[in-house]
Design an enzyme around this catalytic site. Structure first.
Site: not given
Ligand code: 13P
Length: 251
Positions: A9-11, A95, A97, A167, A173, A212, A233
């Site tokens: 997930n590149w966000k 997600h 977020e 998640e 993150g 993470s 992420g």
């Molecule tokens: P990280 O791997 O950066 O913690 O993010 C996880 C995430 O939100 C994947 O959708």
């Protein structure tokens, strides 16, 4: 045995030149990893580039959100059919977020899930609790509510053509990963809940862990029985890290 899926997930990260470098390396190396499924969920503007670069590769791709309606006067939104036009196989829905920053309710997420499936996409339904919810012992209640919204709208059988991603919000993150035992407990709870409605669907359901995940901890997470891959992420933006995680997911 469920085949593992490692999805990036590149966000809101990316740039044409950087994407090209990353995707070329990933596509090239994934040709040598037949034992795992791999996908990247990129920002909308890069779907055309991603389709062009990954078209003949073993790597699939998708988007990070979708609108719940098929089309209409929804300025700034993107419909599921548009994602299909660019060869997407997957789309993330719910997600954390999106839920926390954009106020997406479980009901809305379920509607997005439905719109994705109707267009032929595989939704990756993201669920998970915050730190305060975990500390107050509400993890199972929260995760169940997020899952049940989809089951209520579409039935348990809808999960046959979907992927779940657990998640924990406190692990996203932050560098704080759930321990394999903590993750396994929630994954097993999710699978049992689905099994109570449809044992076959539960048995085949892929439940990814996200939060993470790195090359250094992927293997121990992927070794527990109910983790079927990862949603990655930050580490999905670094070719060697992402590929090492994919490698850890090979059966
Ligand atoms: P990280 O791997 O950066 O913690 O993010 C996880 C995430 O939100 C994947 O959708």
């Amino acid at each position: 045995m469920r085949r593992k899926l490692v999805a990036g997930n590149w966000k809101m990260h990316g740039a044409l030149a950087r994407n090209q470098a990353l995707l070329s390396v990933v596509a090239g190396r994934m040709a040598q990893m037949p034992g795992v499924d791999c996908a990247v969920c990129v920002p909308f503007p890069y779907l055309a580039q991603t389709q062009h670069l990954l078209r003949d590769s073993a790597v699939q791709w998708g988007a990070q959100d979708v609108h719940q309606q098929a089309e209409g006067a929804y300025t700034g939104e993107v419909a599921a059919s548009m994602l299909c036009d660019f060869g997407c196989r997957y789309v993330l829905v719910g997600h954390s977020e999106r839920r926390s920053l954009y106020g997406e309710s479980s009901q809305l997420v379920a509607e997005k899930f439905a719109a994705a499936q109707k267009a032929g996409l595989l939704p990756i339904l993201c669920i998970g609790e915050t730190l305060s919810q975990r500390e107050s012992g509400a993890t199972e209640v929260v995760v169940a509510e997020q899952l049940d919204a989809v089951i209520k709208l579409l039935g348990a059988r809808s999960l046959r053509d979907a992927v779940l991603a657990y998640e924990p919000v406190w692990a996203i993150g932050t560098g704080k990963t759930a321990s394999p035992a903590q993750a396994q407990a929630v994954h097993a709870f999710i699978r049992q809940r689905v099994a109570g409605l449809d044992a076959d669907v539960a048995q085949g359901l892929r439940i990814l862990y996200g939060g993470s995940v790195k090359a250094a901890n992927a293997a121990e997470l992927f070794a527990v029985p109910d983790i079927d891959g990862g949603l990655i992420g930050g580490a999905s933006l670094v070719a060697d890290e992402f590929l090492a995680i994919c490698n850890a997911g090979q059966n």
